[in-house]
Design a protein around this motif. Sequence first.
Motif, PDB file in Angstrom:
ATOM      1  N   ARG A  72      -2.300  -6.232  -4.241  1.00  0.00           N
ATOM      2  CA  ARG A  72      -2.032  -5.206  -5.250  1.00  0.00           C
ATOM      3  C   ARG A  72      -3.159  -5.172  -6.280  1.00  0.00           C
ATOM      4  NH1 ARG A  72       1.994  -2.093  -6.262  1.00  0.00           N
ATOM      5  NH2 ARG A  72       3.276  -3.205  -4.704  1.00  0.00           N
ATOM      6  N   ASN A  74      -5.067   3.096  11.152  1.00  0.00           N
ATOM      7  CA  ASN A  74      -3.675   2.934  10.709  1.00  0.00           C
ATOM      8  C   ASN A  74      -3.504   1.638   9.924  1.00  0.00           C
ATOM      9  OD1 ASN A  74      -2.977   5.318  11.954  1.00  0.00           O
ATOM     10  ND2 ASN A  74      -2.052   4.353  13.754  1.00  0.00           N
ATOM     11  N   ARG A  81      -5.158   1.850   6.431  1.00  0.00           N
ATOM     12  CA  ARG A  81      -4.380   2.669   5.500  1.00  0.00           C
ATOM     13  C   ARG A  81      -3.136   1.933   5.013  1.00  0.00           C
ATOM     14  NH1 ARG A  81      -8.266   5.855   3.876  1.00  0.00           N
ATOM     15  NH2 ARG A  81      -9.246   7.044   5.571  1.00  0.00           N
ATOM     16  N   ARG A  82      -2.650   0.990   5.782  1.00  0.00           N
ATOM     17  CA  ARG A  82      -1.432   0.278   5.392  1.00  0.00           C
ATOM     18  C   ARG A  82      -1.660  -0.659   4.213  1.00  0.00           C
ATOM     19  NH1 ARG A  82       2.363  -0.920  10.573  1.00  0.00           N
ATOM     20  NH2 ARG A  82       3.944  -0.604   8.963  1.00  0.00           N
ATOM     21  N   ALA A 140      -2.816   0.326   1.531  1.00  0.00           N
ATOM     22  CA  ALA A 140      -2.355   1.109   0.382  1.00  0.00           C
ATOM     23  C   ALA A 140      -0.861   0.902   0.162  1.00  0.00           C
ATOM     24  CB  ALA A 140      -2.664   2.586   0.606  1.00  0.00           C
ATOM     25  N   GLU A 141      -0.098   0.714   1.252  1.00  0.00           N
ATOM     26  CA  GLU A 141       1.329   0.435   1.121  1.00  0.00           C
ATOM     27  C   GLU A 141       1.576  -0.893   0.426  1.00  0.00           C
ATOM     28  OE1 GLU A 141       3.321   0.726   4.922  1.00  0.00           O
ATOM     29  OE2 GLU A 141       1.925   2.280   5.595  1.00  0.00           O
ATOM     30  N   LEU A 142       0.582  -1.785   0.473  1.00  0.00           N
ATOM     31  CA  LEU A 142       0.709  -3.101  -0.143  1.00  0.00           C
ATOM     32  C   LEU A 142       0.192  -3.112  -1.583  1.00  0.00           C
ATOM     33  CD1 LEU A 142      -0.476  -5.265   2.887  1.00  0.00           C
ATOM     34  CD2 LEU A 142       1.863  -4.694   2.218  1.00  0.00           C
ATOM     35  N   GLY A 143      -0.209  -1.946  -2.079  1.00  0.00           N
ATOM     36  CA  GLY A 143      -0.593  -1.835  -3.484  1.00  0.00           C
ATOM     37  C   GLY A 143      -2.074  -1.772  -3.762  1.00  0.00           C
ATOM     38  N   ALA A 163       3.444  -8.526   5.968  1.00  0.00           N
ATOM     39  CA  ALA A 163       4.109  -7.223   5.932  1.00  0.00           C
ATOM     40  C   ALA A 163       4.321  -6.626   7.317  1.00  0.00           C
ATOM     41  CB  ALA A 163       3.293  -6.260   5.077  1.00  0.00           C
TER      42      ALA A 163
END
Length: 468
Positions: free
Chosen positions: A257, A283, A286-287, A289-292, A457
């Motif tokens: 994050r 993919n 880009r993930r 970004a899901e982790l902050g 994750a």
Amino acid sequence: MAQIADLTAVELLQHYRRKALSPVEVARDALARKALHEPAINVFCGGAEEDALVMARASEARWSKGEPCGPLDGVPATIKDNIAVKGWTNFKGSAVTSKAPADEDAPAVARMREAGAVFLGKTCMPEFGWKGLGDSPLTGITRNPWKLDRTPGGSSSGGAGCAALNIGCIHLGTDGAGSIRIPGAFTGVFGIKASYGRVPAHPISVMGFLAHVGPLTRTVEDAALALSVIAQPDHRDMTAMTTPPPDYRIGLADGVRGLRIAWSPRLGYVKTVDSDVARLTENAARRFAELGATVEEADPGFTDPLETLVTLWSAGAALALAPFGAEERARMDPGLVAVAEHGAKVGGPAYADAFLYQRNALATRMAEFHTRYDLLLTPTLATTAFEAGRLTPADGRFGDDWIAWTPFSYPFNITQQPAATVPCGLSDEGLPVGLQIVGPYGADALVLRAARAFESAFGWETISAPRP
């Protein structure tokens, strides 16, 4: 309780503390699986099983008294065939090297021995580690457990195959142009080369400042544990860091994050990337970004440093083969001999230019890039594992030079930065794909932290037996 074959190094240590397992049980299980799978995958080339059992019994005695000698006590491990283990032959993947046993441990091996690791054996590699494949005149073809007609990559080929099947938990390899990350990506395991000099080496590789020592493991946590041990200083390497490493397990779960992360799908110059690799690595990037993290597509801004690599690499090969005459070279891998002959023609000024100026220019460019981005993500390789015994895929899309399908790895040997590969999915054919995580020089803990965040994750698939 989980099967021994499924346990990580960290989990084994927990079982030892509770006396739920003994190092001898674990060693016997690993040796049994080695015997079961070795005919299919051909990953071992030396060592002695009785030595492993002696080490395991000594570990068991220490644990029975509640007095483990170090953080790897009883953990089964393997050692690449170009890293010295006292009492074992160091073939280096060659049929013409000395068969005399090594008279001392290499630094990383010494630290692992002091920490109580149990050595299962030496692992296969191509001759003198000259290419990113897994075959040699000494041992023949090493095969990929995910699909036996495919290469596991190299040059740390045997260690990667062992890691894929969890035959031992920590697998010591080397990386001069991608030789930890290439087989890590092809076999679906984690592999990291730390910043150059973080892990001492002795004797120093003929590839000099390109060559790193590091672990291949099933999990990031096991790699952090291993790196904390093997990165201890050793006076025999004048190029290595003299300060003790941190415990890389501390802060490992801190996540990403707030980090600024660059995603470079082609480094600005890579022409050919297989569609499965491109899709899965994008993919995965880009993930983050899901982790902050903030993820932006950005190239570092350098041109392909292949000429620099070839100058340094071929000159190193020439040095490696200098003691061998025509009769011995006739028994060697012809590709290695050709590279060495090319290297023998490299002049001193050309080598000095590559070693000093070109290398420094690339490292400076990456240092500037990392003032804007904490980490760089790329595909680890441009393809998935192809037919074993070949230098390149049969369809010719990468030509006939093996380095063409690994354009993402060698720049970061030249810059000496930490770089790791994490499994990020399976291709349509069911073969692993790797995402490369690159950090600034010295930021080994940050690379591990990012890899652990992704692993926690999203995880990755593993196998327990070779697939036909």
